[in-house]
Enzyme design. Sequence first.
Site, PDB file in Angstrom:
ATOM      1  NE  ARG A  17       1.830  50.084 -33.784  1.00 39.72           N
ATOM      2  CZ  ARG A  17       0.652  50.087 -34.412  1.00 39.72           C
ATOM      3  NH1 ARG A  17      -0.182  49.073 -34.252  1.00 39.72           N
ATOM      4  NH2 ARG A  17       0.333  51.077 -35.212  1.00 39.72           N
ATOM      5  CD  GLN A  18       3.255  43.249 -39.854  1.00 36.79           C
ATOM      6  OE1 GLN A  18       3.835  42.253 -39.463  1.00 36.79           O
ATOM      7  NE2 GLN A  18       2.756  43.366 -41.074  1.00 36.79           N
ATOM      8  CB  SER A  19      -2.656  46.564 -36.045  1.00 36.60           C
ATOM      9  OG  SER A  19      -2.136  47.849 -36.322  1.00 36.60           O
ATOM     10  CB  THR A  20      -4.352  42.109 -36.366  1.00 38.98           C
ATOM     11  OG1 THR A  20      -4.072  42.094 -37.782  1.00 38.98           O
ATOM     12  CG2 THR A  20      -5.215  43.323 -36.039  1.00 38.98           C
ATOM     13  CD  GLN A  23      -2.271  44.657 -39.756  1.00 38.20           C
ATOM     14  OE1 GLN A  23      -1.218  45.057 -39.260  1.00 38.20           O
ATOM     15  NE2 GLN A  23      -3.346  45.435 -39.857  1.00 38.20           N
TER      16      GLN A  23
END
Length: 472
Positions: A17-20, A23
Amino acid sequence: MKITSEHLSREACVYVRQSTADQLINNPESRRRQYGLTDRARSLGWSEVNVIDDDLGRSGSGVSRPGFEKLLAAICEGRVGAVLAIEASRLARNGRDWHTLIEFCGLVGTLIIDEDGVYEPRHPNDRLLLGMKGTMSELELSILRARSIEALKAKARRGELFLTVAIGYVKSTGDRITMDPDLRVREAIQLVFARFAELQSVRQVHLSLRNEGVALPAVVHSRQAGRSIDWKLPVYNTVHHMLTNPIYAGAYAFGRTESRTTIKNGRKRVTRGFRRERSDWDVLLVDHHDGYLSWADFERNQRLIADNATSKGMPPRGALRKGELLLGGLLRCGHCGRKLHVAYSGSNGNTGRYQCRGAHINHGTERCIGFGSLRVDQAVGVETLERLQPLGIEAALRAIEAQAVQQCRWARSGGRSNWRWSRRAMRPRTRSDSTTQSTLPTGSWRPNSNGAGTRRSRLFTNARANLTRSTV
């Protein structure tokens, strides 16, 4: 040894997972490290490794995450022997998700593995350590968010924060903005304000530009070309945004909108874009940069727009706002899917039509469809009464009769003369009545002079008569 043959007989899940979205574009190294956990899972003895990367670009602070839900479902089914993540913050940034994961893993005997070690949630010490990792991850997010917000506000108070730049301006040195050097862009924006000064209506400005085929500039962002200008025919929202944005009056504003958080289906849902009153804006700096109009002209335009939206401060005229049609706000256009508008005409303003004007209002194109309301409302009224007849038709008629009696009592309370005219107005019309009515003094009271409140009564009466004839 915490890893047993029972764990190895099930699959290992690598959660990525990456938040945005930013990113995802600018931080590919973190993503490579997370995908690299598949090699570590195989080195620990797992032959079947499943990668769950459905939550790329999603925050872990409590919003809906389909990938995380899929992981929890697989754990509850007993198919997962270990969950691998680069650190606790990748799995969750809020206490609810984190402790739910620990609880499920402890129930079915699933290990949690990160770069630091292997944890067995059924062991008290490992469970305590996992709880502390989750708490620190949640606290870290709160501290980072608070620090970032305060830094943004401090820069905004100086008038130097520009997350985006409106069309007609470009960034310059020293965190400032200047007018776009392109003469065509500047002239197009000046034309919008000149048209509004002439027509004094946002919609009329929009329609005039569409009818004349005048294209307005729009900002287009792409990874290859960066910021570029595209010319296209305006929509209503484009014109409205340009006329209501204080940046074109040389003012810097920050905090014009706000976000609201609600709980939906047990998850946090953040809705952005709610407009705030000018007194609630965080920052407003007048004469901050060169504008396309003065601040006095901008305030005058805002008053005009507000007056147009409220019919220039006058109260609405009966059915024009309250609405006498049965299906107002319920019908949609079969061509474009927009809601149908309601329009009234006639001498008393009680003859209605359903029209699709969404495309005409927003884009200046032709109307889709339009039709009268009499036959439609009559047909729906008959069908409604057929459904309601076993239970509620008599109650509805009694309510209508009670309302008529109440109106008569109110008319009597207004004086003897008003009561006499109300009796004459309610009895059948004769030829002599037209002569008598024409001799009434100006301003004399007439019950239901605008026909408001009687259309539904006539509709139900006619529908009941038709229904009675059809059942005989």
